[in-house]
Design a protein around this motif. Structure first.
Motif, short mmCIF file in Angstrom:
data_model
loop_
_atom_site.label_atom_id
_atom_site.label_comp_id
_atom_site.label_asym_id
_atom_site.label_seq_id
_atom_site.Cartn_x
_atom_site.Cartn_y
_atom_site.Cartn_z
N LYS A 96 -11.47 -16.72 24.11
CA LYS A 96 -10.80 -15.42 24.23
C LYS A 96 -10.93 -14.62 22.94
O LYS A 96 -11.14 -13.40 22.98
CB LYS A 96 -9.32 -15.62 24.57
N LEU A 97 -10.83 -15.29 21.80
CA LEU A 97 -10.95 -14.61 20.52
C LEU A 97 -12.30 -13.90 20.39
O LEU A 97 -12.36 -12.72 20.03
CB LEU A 97 -10.76 -15.61 19.38
N PHE A 98 -13.39 -14.61 20.71
CA PHE A 98 -14.72 -14.04 20.49
C PHE A 98 -15.20 -13.17 21.66
O PHE A 98 -15.98 -12.24 21.44
CB PHE A 98 -15.73 -15.16 20.23
N PRO A 103 -14.63 -7.83 20.92
CA PRO A 103 -15.15 -6.55 21.43
C PRO A 103 -14.10 -5.45 21.49
O PRO A 103 -14.41 -4.28 21.30
CB PRO A 103 -15.64 -6.90 22.84
N ARG A 104 -12.85 -5.82 21.74
CA ARG A 104 -11.80 -4.82 21.83
C ARG A 104 -11.44 -4.22 20.47
O ARG A 104 -11.17 -3.04 20.35
CB ARG A 104 -10.54 -5.43 22.46
N LEU A 105 -11.43 -5.07 19.43
CA LEU A 105 -10.91 -4.66 18.13
C LEU A 105 -11.98 -4.36 17.09
O LEU A 105 -11.64 -3.99 15.97
CB LEU A 105 -9.97 -5.73 17.59
N GLU A 106 -13.27 -4.51 17.42
CA GLU A 106 -14.29 -4.39 16.38
C GLU A 106 -14.41 -2.95 15.85
O GLU A 106 -14.82 -2.75 14.72
CB GLU A 106 -15.64 -4.88 16.91
N CYS A 108 -11.78 -0.90 15.62
CA CYS A 108 -10.43 -0.47 15.27
C CYS A 108 -10.37 -0.13 13.78
O CYS A 108 -10.79 -0.93 12.94
CB CYS A 108 -9.43 -1.59 15.59
N ASN A 109 -9.88 1.05 13.46
CA ASN A 109 -9.79 1.50 12.07
C ASN A 109 -8.45 1.16 11.43
O ASN A 109 -8.23 1.48 10.28
CB ASN A 109 -10.01 3.01 11.98
N PHE A 110 -7.55 0.55 12.19
CA PHE A 110 -6.24 0.20 11.69
C PHE A 110 -6.11 -1.32 11.67
O PHE A 110 -7.07 -2.04 11.88
CB PHE A 110 -5.14 0.81 12.57
N SER A 111 -4.91 -1.79 11.43
CA SER A 111 -4.68 -3.23 11.50
C SER A 111 -4.82 -3.68 12.95
O SER A 111 -4.61 -2.91 13.89
CB SER A 111 -3.29 -3.56 10.97
N TYR A 112 -5.17 -4.94 13.12
CA TYR A 112 -5.38 -5.47 14.47
C TYR A 112 -4.07 -5.84 15.15
O TYR A 112 -4.04 -6.05 16.36
CB TYR A 112 -6.29 -6.70 14.41
N GLY A 136 -4.01 -2.90 21.79
CA GLY A 136 -4.76 -2.87 23.05
C GLY A 136 -4.26 -3.86 24.07
O GLY A 136 -4.97 -4.14 25.04
N ASN A 137 -3.05 -4.40 23.89
CA ASN A 137 -2.54 -5.36 24.88
C ASN A 137 -2.18 -4.63 26.18
O ASN A 137 -1.99 -3.41 26.18
CB ASN A 137 -1.32 -6.11 24.32
#
Length: 203
Positions: A96-98, A103-106, A108-112, A136-137
């Motif tokens: 799930k992490l990879f 792909p969802r957070l790559e 992202c310009n802020f904290s995850y 993005g949850n």
């Protein structure tokens, strides 16, 4: 060395890892680390968890480190895979992490992650609580929606503009009805005068 190469060497963490929290555990440092590993695992699994503030604040840094390394190095990097294997107790969450989170957070310009203060339990002892979540949850937002607040200045001005517009339209409608009724009254009056004249002539 150009700027791009330097940025690869620098840490991409947006949340500092603060390992000096007062997280007491009867099992000592090993139990404390196990608790943090369970917290990071639960965060990756459920994507939103509620827990005490100190534990959430420290676990957030480790979750940021894990996601940052996963985005930067990918799943073919040995050290990153070892890091994911250490922090994620449920091994299916490595996929799930990879496959989902990276792909969802790559881009992202802020904290995850995001952390909010949760309301305290009353009555009872005061412990600071918080909600820790991944961006993005799929859950509804915890922040209130202020766009429909009637007390905001632009909403007050729009309401007053609507009221003025309705007043003008109602005034125009009243004038139109009054003019039509006056015209009808004149017609009725002229028709009555004509009938009276006819009756006088017949008499």
């Amino acid at each position: 060395m150009n700027q791009a190469d330097v940025s690869k060497l620098m840490s991409q963490l947006r949340i500092a890892v603060k390992p000096h929290r007062n997280l007491r555990n009867p099992d000592g440092p090993e139990g404390r680390l196990l608790k943090l590993r369970k917290t990071v695992t639960a965060l990756v699994k459920h994507e939103r968890i509620e827990l005490y503030y100190n534990r959430a604040d420290e676990a957030r840094g480790y979750a940021e480190l894990l996601i940052s390394n996963a985005i930067r190095y990918g799943d073919r990097h040995k050290a990153t895979m070892e890091l994911a294997d250490y922090w994620l107790l449920e091994k299916q969450l490595v996929h799930k992490l990879f496959k989902v989170l990276v792909p969802r957070l790559e881009n992202c310009n802020f904290s995850y992650t995001r952390m909010y203060k949760a309301p305290r339990d009353y009555p009872g002892m005061y412990y600071r609580k918080s909600v820790l979540e991944l961006r993005g949850n799929p859950y509804p937002s915890l922040l209130p929606d202020y766009t429909n607040n009637r007390n905001l200045i632009h909403n007050v001005l729009l309401d007053e503009a609507r009221k003025d517009y309705r007043r003008e339209k109602l005034a125009e409608l009243a004038d139109k009805i009054a003019s039509e009724s006056a015209v009808n009254a004149e017609k009725v009056g002229s028709e009555g005068d004509a009938k009276e004249a006819e009756n006088v002539e017949k008499a």
